[in-house]
Motif scaffolding. Structure first.
Motif, short mmCIF file in Angstrom:
data_model
loop_
_atom_site.label_atom_id
_atom_site.label_comp_id
_atom_site.label_asym_id
_atom_site.label_seq_id
_atom_site.Cartn_x
_atom_site.Cartn_y
_atom_site.Cartn_z
N GLY A 1 93.68 26.77 71.11
CA GLY A 1 93.27 27.08 72.47
C GLY A 1 93.61 26.03 73.51
N CYS A 2 94.06 24.87 73.10
CA CYS A 2 94.40 23.82 74.06
C CYS A 2 95.72 24.17 74.75
CB CYS A 2 94.51 22.46 73.38
SG CYS A 2 94.76 21.11 74.58
N LEU A 3 95.77 23.95 76.04
CA LEU A 3 96.96 24.25 76.84
C LEU A 3 97.79 23.02 77.14
CD1 LEU A 3 95.21 26.52 79.51
CD2 LEU A 3 96.43 27.25 77.44
N ARG A 4 97.26 21.85 76.83
CA ARG A 4 97.90 20.61 77.29
C ARG A 4 99.12 20.22 76.46
NH1 ARG A 4 94.12 16.07 79.39
NH2 ARG A 4 94.33 15.31 77.27
N LEU A 5 99.98 19.46 77.11
CA LEU A 5 101.17 18.89 76.48
C LEU A 5 101.01 17.38 76.49
CD1 LEU A 5 103.87 21.00 78.36
CD2 LEU A 5 102.85 21.47 76.15
N PHE A 6 101.79 16.71 75.65
CA PHE A 6 101.75 15.25 75.63
C PHE A 6 103.08 14.71 75.13
CE2 PHE A 6 100.40 16.63 71.46
CZ PHE A 6 100.94 15.71 70.57
N THR B 1 91.07 26.25 82.68
CA THR B 1 90.47 25.60 83.83
C THR B 1 91.58 24.98 84.66
OG1 THR B 1 88.45 25.11 82.60
CG2 THR B 1 88.86 23.79 84.56
N ASP B 2 91.58 25.29 85.95
CA ASP B 2 92.58 24.79 86.88
C ASP B 2 91.92 23.74 87.77
OD1 ASP B 2 94.57 24.32 88.71
OD2 ASP B 2 94.90 26.43 89.19
N ASP B 3 92.36 22.49 87.66
CA ASP B 3 91.82 21.41 88.48
C ASP B 3 92.34 21.45 89.91
OD1 ASP B 3 90.44 20.44 86.27
OD2 ASP B 3 91.97 18.93 85.80
N LEU C 1 102.37 24.36 94.76
CA LEU C 1 102.19 23.37 93.69
C LEU C 1 101.93 24.09 92.36
CD1 LEU C 1 102.10 20.33 93.08
CD2 LEU C 1 99.62 20.46 93.35
N GLY C 2 101.21 25.18 92.38
CA GLY C 2 100.98 25.97 91.16
C GLY C 2 102.28 26.54 90.61
N GLN C 3 103.17 26.99 91.51
CA GLN C 3 104.47 27.50 91.07
C GLN C 3 105.31 26.38 90.44
OE1 GLN C 3 103.46 30.80 91.32
NE2 GLN C 3 105.65 31.02 91.43
N LEU C 4 105.28 25.20 91.06
CA LEU C 4 106.02 24.07 90.49
C LEU C 4 105.42 23.68 89.14
CD1 LEU C 4 108.24 21.95 90.69
CD2 LEU C 4 106.63 20.52 92.00
N ARG C 5 104.10 23.68 89.03
CA ARG C 5 103.46 23.35 87.76
C ARG C 5 103.90 24.31 86.66
NH1 ARG C 5 97.11 23.39 87.76
NH2 ARG C 5 97.52 25.56 88.27
N ALA C 6 103.92 25.60 86.96
CA ALA C 6 104.34 26.59 85.96
C ALA C 6 105.80 26.36 85.56
CB ALA C 6 104.15 28.00 86.51
N ALA C 7 106.65 26.04 86.52
CA ALA C 7 108.07 25.81 86.23
C ALA C 7 108.27 24.56 85.38
CB ALA C 7 108.86 25.71 87.54
N SER D 1 96.98 19.58 84.51
CA SER D 1 95.88 19.90 85.42
C SER D 1 95.39 21.33 85.18
CB SER D 1 96.30 19.70 86.88
OG SER D 1 97.30 20.63 87.24
N LEU D 2 96.09 22.08 84.37
CA LEU D 2 95.64 23.38 83.87
C LEU D 2 95.37 23.17 82.39
CD1 LEU D 2 95.20 26.41 84.44
CD2 LEU D 2 97.57 26.77 83.76
N HIS D 3 94.12 23.29 82.00
CA HIS D 3 93.72 22.97 80.63
C HIS D 3 92.62 23.89 80.16
CE1 HIS D 3 90.19 20.88 82.32
NE2 HIS D 3 91.05 20.56 83.29
N ARG D 4 92.23 23.73 78.93
CA ARG D 4 91.17 24.55 78.35
C ARG D 4 89.82 23.98 78.76
NH1 ARG D 4 88.02 24.35 73.61
NH2 ARG D 4 87.52 26.40 72.78
N GLY D 5 88.99 24.85 79.30
CA GLY D 5 87.62 24.47 79.66
C GLY D 5 86.64 25.21 78.78
N VAL D 6 85.38 25.09 79.10
CA VAL D 6 84.33 25.74 78.32
C VAL D 6 84.52 27.26 78.30
CG1 VAL D 6 81.84 26.13 78.17
CG2 VAL D 6 82.70 23.89 78.81
N HIS D 7 84.93 27.81 79.42
CA HIS D 7 85.08 29.26 79.56
C HIS D 7 86.53 29.70 79.62
CE1 HIS D 7 80.79 29.40 80.14
NE2 HIS D 7 80.90 28.52 81.12
N GLY D 8 87.42 28.97 78.97
CA GLY D 8 88.83 29.33 78.96
C GLY D 8 89.64 28.38 79.82
#
Length: 194
Positions: free
Chosen positions: A154-159, A30-32, A64-70, A21-28
């Motif tokens: 630049g992509c932040l996502r995992l899979f 992007t947090d959904d 939730l942001g803290q849990l996401r980072a962890a 839910s935290l990913h690369r957007g047009v301007h860097g």
């Protein structure tokens, strides 16, 4: 930038979906999940939060942001073959233990499904515990070896790498990488012919 499709594994892991839910957007980056409404919608879309009241507050967005980072740290540790940060382990374990519960089993047309039943169903605390428990299942199970970072610049996502040749989280990232490679090749050919 077009909306990215779900990365491989997001449908089977709510923890991976949270990380992405935290990913690369047009301007860097992007947090959904910036607002209580976005968090509520995201949790409800995954059947993790059913209570109408009370509304979530900014504190829950932060939690939730803290849990996401962890969880991201745990998943990256798996992908990179290293030990996870102790603080991230503590955050995930604390979230998993926040609401007493027990595993339960439900039967679907595909067979048995493991789920978690808590004493506070439908609450934000249960949602955090469910995400944390899923993250623990991922890093302690067979999917840990499948966690990968998208190789697109630049992509932040995992899979979850379910196919040996997969390198990107989506066709969008793969197309972007191939287009950049083609552009570089064209530029090299222009310079060498001129």
């Amino acid at each position: 930038m077009a909306r990215l499709s779900a990365a491989p594994g997001e449908s089977s892991s709510v923890a991976l979906a949270l990380v992405n839910s935290l990913h690369r957007g047009v301007h860097g980056a992007t947090d959904d999940l910036r607002t209580p409404a976005e968090v509520t919608g995201w949790l409800r879309s995954r059947s993790l939060f059913q209570l109408a009241e009370p509304a979530l507050a900014p504190r829950e967005v932060w939690r939730l942001g803290q849990l996401r980072a962890a969880v991201r740290e745990l998943f990256l540790a798996c992908a990179e073959g290293r030990a996870a940060d102790v603080g991230a382990l503590h955050t995930v374990n604390r979230a998993a233990a926040a609401t007493p519960g027990a595993p339960s089993v439900e039967w679907s047309p595909d067979g048995p499904l493991r789920s978690w039943t808590t004493v506070s169903p439908g609450t934000f605390e249960e949602a955090l515990a469910t995400v944390a428990a899923d993250a623990i299942d991922v890093v302690c199970g067979h999917r840990a070896a499948m966690v990968r970072r998208c190789e697109a610049h630049g992509c932040l996502r995992l899979f979850f790498r379910e196919h040996a040749r997969r390198r990107w989280c989506s066709t969008t990232c793969g197309d972007r990488v191939r287009a950049a490679r083609h552009y570089r090749l064209q530029q090299t050919q222009v310079r060498s012919s001129g």
